[in-house]
Design an enzyme around this catalytic site. Structure first.
Site, PDB file in Angstrom:
ATOM      1  N   ASN A 208     -32.803  16.899  24.572  1.00 19.43           N
ATOM      2  CA  ASN A 208     -32.653  15.452  24.773  1.00 19.43           C
ATOM      3  C   ASN A 208     -33.071  15.109  26.199  1.00 19.43           C
ATOM      4  O   ASN A 208     -33.398  15.998  26.984  1.00 19.43           O
ATOM      5  CB  ASN A 208     -31.219  14.997  24.449  1.00 19.43           C
ATOM      6  CG  ASN A 208     -30.200  15.628  25.373  1.00 19.43           C
ATOM      7  OD1 ASN A 208     -30.206  15.380  26.570  1.00 19.43           O
ATOM      8  ND2 ASN A 208     -29.323  16.468  24.824  1.00 19.43           N
ATOM      9  N   LYS A 286     -41.415  33.470  15.675  1.00 24.97           N
ATOM     10  CA  LYS A 286     -42.082  32.172  15.689  1.00 24.97           C
ATOM     11  C   LYS A 286     -42.461  31.763  14.263  1.00 24.97           C
ATOM     12  O   LYS A 286     -43.060  32.563  13.529  1.00 24.97           O
ATOM     13  CB  LYS A 286     -43.329  32.250  16.566  1.00 24.97           C
ATOM     14  CG  LYS A 286     -43.990  30.904  16.756  1.00 24.97           C
ATOM     15  CD  LYS A 286     -45.210  31.004  17.652  1.00 24.97           C
ATOM     16  CE  LYS A 286     -45.910  29.658  17.680  1.00 24.97           C
ATOM     17  NZ  LYS A 286     -47.234  29.729  18.246  1.00 24.97           N
ATOM     18  N   PRO A 304     -19.985  22.691  18.234  1.00 25.98           N
ATOM     19  CA  PRO A 304     -18.600  22.451  18.643  1.00 25.98           C
ATOM     20  C   PRO A 304     -18.562  21.287  19.626  1.00 25.98           C
ATOM     21  O   PRO A 304     -19.499  21.085  20.405  1.00 25.98           O
ATOM     22  CB  PRO A 304     -18.203  23.756  19.348  1.00 25.98           C
ATOM     23  CG  PRO A 304     -19.501  24.409  19.727  1.00 25.98           C
ATOM     24  CD  PRO A 304     -20.517  23.970  18.716  1.00 25.98           C
ATOM     25  N   ASP A 305     -17.494  20.508  19.572  1.00 29.23           N
ATOM     26  CA  ASP A 305     -17.302  19.427  20.547  1.00 29.23           C
ATOM     27  C   ASP A 305     -16.526  20.039  21.722  1.00 29.23           C
ATOM     28  O   ASP A 305     -15.331  20.314  21.617  1.00 29.23           O
ATOM     29  CB  ASP A 305     -16.536  18.264  19.910  1.00 29.23           C
ATOM     30  CG  ASP A 305     -16.524  17.042  20.833  1.00 29.23           C
ATOM     31  OD1 ASP A 305     -16.317  17.218  22.056  1.00 29.23           O
ATOM     32  OD2 ASP A 305     -16.730  15.927  20.332  1.00 29.23           O
ATOM     33  N   PHE A 324     -17.466  11.381  28.829  1.00 31.51           N
ATOM     34  CA  PHE A 324     -18.421  10.301  29.009  1.00 31.51           C
ATOM     35  C   PHE A 324     -18.728   9.685  27.651  1.00 31.51           C
ATOM     36  O   PHE A 324     -18.612  10.354  26.625  1.00 31.51           O
ATOM     37  CB  PHE A 324     -19.716  10.828  29.658  1.00 31.51           C
ATOM     38  CG  PHE A 324     -19.612  10.883  31.150  1.00 31.51           C
ATOM     39  CD1 PHE A 324     -18.784  11.806  31.766  1.00 31.51           C
ATOM     40  CD2 PHE A 324     -20.318   9.993  31.945  1.00 31.51           C
ATOM     41  CE1 PHE A 324     -18.656  11.846  33.146  1.00 31.51           C
ATOM     42  CE2 PHE A 324     -20.201  10.026  33.326  1.00 31.51           C
ATOM     43  CZ  PHE A 324     -19.372  10.947  33.924  1.00 31.51           C
ATOM     44  N   LYS A 338     -13.244   6.522  21.277  1.00 28.86           N
ATOM     45  CA  LYS A 338     -13.661   7.906  21.571  1.00 28.86           C
ATOM     46  C   LYS A 338     -12.603   8.629  22.399  1.00 28.86           C
ATOM     47  O   LYS A 338     -12.321   9.801  22.185  1.00 28.86           O
ATOM     48  CB  LYS A 338     -15.003   7.875  22.322  1.00 28.86           C
ATOM     49  CG  LYS A 338     -15.652   9.229  22.467  1.00 28.86           C
ATOM     50  CD  LYS A 338     -17.091   9.129  22.953  1.00 28.86           C
ATOM     51  CE  LYS A 338     -18.003   8.601  21.861  1.00 28.86           C
ATOM     52  NZ  LYS A 338     -19.396   8.487  22.301  1.00 28.86           N
ATOM     53  N   LYS A 342     -11.079  12.037  20.908  1.00 27.81           N
ATOM     54  CA  LYS A 342     -11.336  13.320  21.565  1.00 27.81           C
ATOM     55  C   LYS A 342     -10.083  13.883  22.235  1.00 27.81           C
ATOM     56  O   LYS A 342     -10.018  15.060  22.526  1.00 27.81           O
ATOM     57  CB  LYS A 342     -12.436  13.159  22.607  1.00 27.81           C
ATOM     58  CG  LYS A 342     -13.737  12.613  22.030  1.00 27.81           C
ATOM     59  CD  LYS A 342     -14.866  13.540  22.275  1.00 27.81           C
ATOM     60  CE  LYS A 342     -16.167  12.923  21.771  1.00 27.81           C
ATOM     61  NZ  LYS A 342     -17.246  13.894  21.791  1.00 27.81           N
TER      62      LYS A 342
HETATM   63  O1  C5P Z   1     -19.258  12.099  20.849  1.00 26.59           O
HETATM   64  P1  C5P Z   1     -20.151  11.882  22.019  1.00 26.59           P
HETATM   65  O2  C5P Z   1     -21.289  12.866  22.100  1.00 26.59           O
HETATM   66  O3  C5P Z   1     -20.620  10.475  22.194  1.00 26.59           O
HETATM   67  O4  C5P Z   1     -19.174  12.153  23.244  1.00 26.59           O
HETATM   68  C1  C5P Z   1     -19.646  12.218  24.543  1.00 26.59           C
HETATM   69  C2  C5P Z   1     -18.711  13.033  25.373  1.00 26.59           C
HETATM   70  O5  C5P Z   1     -18.348  14.234  24.704  1.00 26.59           O
HETATM   71  C3  C5P Z   1     -19.357  13.488  26.652  1.00 26.59           C
HETATM   72  O6  C5P Z   1     -18.342  13.624  27.627  1.00 26.59           O
HETATM   73  C4  C5P Z   1     -19.944  14.842  26.269  1.00 26.59           C
HETATM   74  O7  C5P Z   1     -20.130  15.681  27.411  1.00 26.59           O
HETATM   75  C5  C5P Z   1     -18.894  15.373  25.346  1.00 26.59           C
HETATM   76  N1  C5P Z   1     -19.407  16.247  24.270  1.00 26.59           N
HETATM   77  C6  C5P Z   1     -19.102  17.582  24.284  1.00 26.59           C
HETATM   78  N2  C5P Z   1     -19.534  18.394  23.272  1.00 26.59           N
HETATM   79  C7  C5P Z   1     -20.232  17.887  22.232  1.00 26.59           C
HETATM   80  C8  C5P Z   1     -20.530  16.521  22.209  1.00 26.59           C
HETATM   81  C9  C5P Z   1     -20.112  15.726  23.236  1.00 26.59           C
HETATM   82  O8  C5P Z   1     -18.471  18.056  25.243  1.00 26.59           O
HETATM   83  N3  C5P Z   1     -20.637  18.692  21.262  1.00 26.59           N
END
Ligand code: C5P
Length: 398
Positions: A208, A286, A304-305, A324, A338, A342
């Site tokens: 990204n 490849k 994973p979040d 963020f 959010k 979270k």
């Molecule tokens: O859900 P979203 O991507 O909008 O949330 C953004 C926040 O979650 C940011 O602080 C980002 O660093 C964190 N994030 C994370 N791991 C992910 C997705 C988002 O730590 N897989």
């Protein structure tokens, strides 16, 4: 700003020494007293006369020159300052410091001082990137030495890259920060930053546009307040700040492992733009066109979040967890939701509609969402956002 502060200023041998003359002028304008020390090599670039004229005092040049040497003058000189600054700090000076050498006045003062030391490194890009300089910098950082810069850009030697000495204004700001309150000293803070790269095969990946600029500025601001910062960064386009422990990762899964390994921490700031999905069937080799005209089928798995994983830990959760939220509409409502989803304490929300020019730009306009509501900050530079956030983090941990 620096009224009454005493700066022992060591001028090393590099072309950037001419900028140090400007630094002396700015320091004195800010009310500081400057005691200059010129190394032998430094004298090749600026004259003792210009240094002493600007400093308004004699310049020290030789270890055995000090009139009070009988009273161990170099020890006194090293202690009679609030801060020791070396600008430019050459690769050689850094190597000598890292090794504890004391073979001239500058290195003796640096070894003998009991005051904080700030270096403004300046050298050729290859010298800066050399593993020996990286090792020396890591050692000096671990020893508590502060650094400012170097900057990237064209250099006097004709090459381009990191190595230019920081501008006098930036060194002045670093001096003010070093002499200012350090409310986060003794605190450990985790910062994630940059994009992640999710491999498709060994040569291709999904990425990204995150530059890592805001996360880098936050890590630098926290370090300036005295925090021990673990900076877990994906492949960002801006270099990591000096004075932090850098852990480089590529993927979201690696970032999670690195973030968890960095715990325990007093606070954690998740500024990384983590890919939501990875390619579940990433190929070990490849991927080739097979002549059928059909593109390969990629299966995606959710990443994973990292923020949620750390925020929702039962044991070892940092006292303050900051996430963020980059939104294009209903910024406050989405960011507030959010925060709850979270499980973090604060959300730094921003409006990333293209017309705001925030994504990839130098400025940011954020809203801080906390348990007590939403607080809109005026639009300001990303560095200023970082400093304000670092101040808030320091206040929350106090
Ligand atoms: O859900 P979203 O991507 O909008 O949330 C953004 C926040 O979650 C940011 O602080 C980002 O660093 C964190 N994030 C994370 N791991 C992910 C997705 C988002 O730590 N897989």
């Amino acid at each position: 700003m620096l009224a009454g502060k005493r700066i022992l200023l060591i001028i090393g041998g590099g072309i950037a020494a001419y900028k140090t003359l400007e630094l002396i002028r700015r320091l004195r304008d800010a009310g500081a007293a400057v005691t200059p020390v010129l190394t032998r090599a430094g004298e090749e670039f600026v004259t003792p006369l210009s240094v002493s004229a600007l400093a308004g005092t004699a310049v020290h040049r030789d270890l055995f020159d000090l009139t009070q040497e009988a009273e161990i003058g170099h020890i006194q000189l090293s202690r009679a300052a609030d801060l020791v600054v070396a600008a430019p700090a050459t690769a050689d000076l850094m190597a000598k410091m890292a090794g504890g050498h004391a073979d001239d006045l500058a290195t003796t003062l640096l070894l003998a001082t009991d005051k904080p030391v700030l270096l403004a490194p300046a050298m050729n890009v290859r010298m800066w990137d050399h593993p020996a300089t990286r090792r020396n910098l890591a050692q000096l950082t671990a020893d508590g030495v502060l650094t400012v810069g170097p900057d990237e850009g064209p250099m006097a030697c004709g090459e381009v890259g990191p190595g230019r000495m920081a501008e006098p204004a930036a060194i002045l700001a670093a001096i003010a920060a070093a002499l200012g309150p350090r409310p986060l000293s003794g605190r450990r803070v985790l910062v994630t930053s940059g994009p992640t790269h999710e491999p498709i095969d060994p040569v291709r990946y999904i990425a990204n546009r995150s530059s890592g600029a805001q996360g880098t500025a936050i890590a630098a601001a926290l370090a300036a307040l005295g925090a021990e910062v673990v900076f877990v960064t994906g492949p960002a386009s801006v270099p990591p700040p000096a004075g932090v422990t850098v852990v480089r990762v590529e993927t979201a899964c690696e970032m999670l492992a690195a973030a968890e390994a960095a715990l325990p921490a007093d606070a954690a700031v998740f500024a990384a733009a983590v890919a939501d999905w990875r390619v579940a069937n990433a190929a070990g080799r490849k991927i080739k066109k097979d002549g059928s005209g059909r593109p390969p089928a990629l299966d995606f798995a959710e990443n994973p979040d990292i923020l949620a994983a750390v925020a929702q830990r039962r044991a070892g959760r940092p006292r303050l967890v900051v996430g963020f939220a980059a939104e294009t509409d209903d910024v406050v409502a989405h960011a507030t939701a959010k925060r709850a989803r979270k499980g973090c304490d604060w959300i730094v929300a921003n409006d990333v509609r293209p017309e705001t020019g925030i994504m990839g730009g130098a400025e940011n306009a954020v809203t801080l969402i906390t348990a007590s509501g939403a607080e809109a900050w005026p639009r300001m530079g990303k560095d200023a956002v970082a400093r304000r956030l670092a101040d808030r983090i320091a206040a929350a941990l106090a």
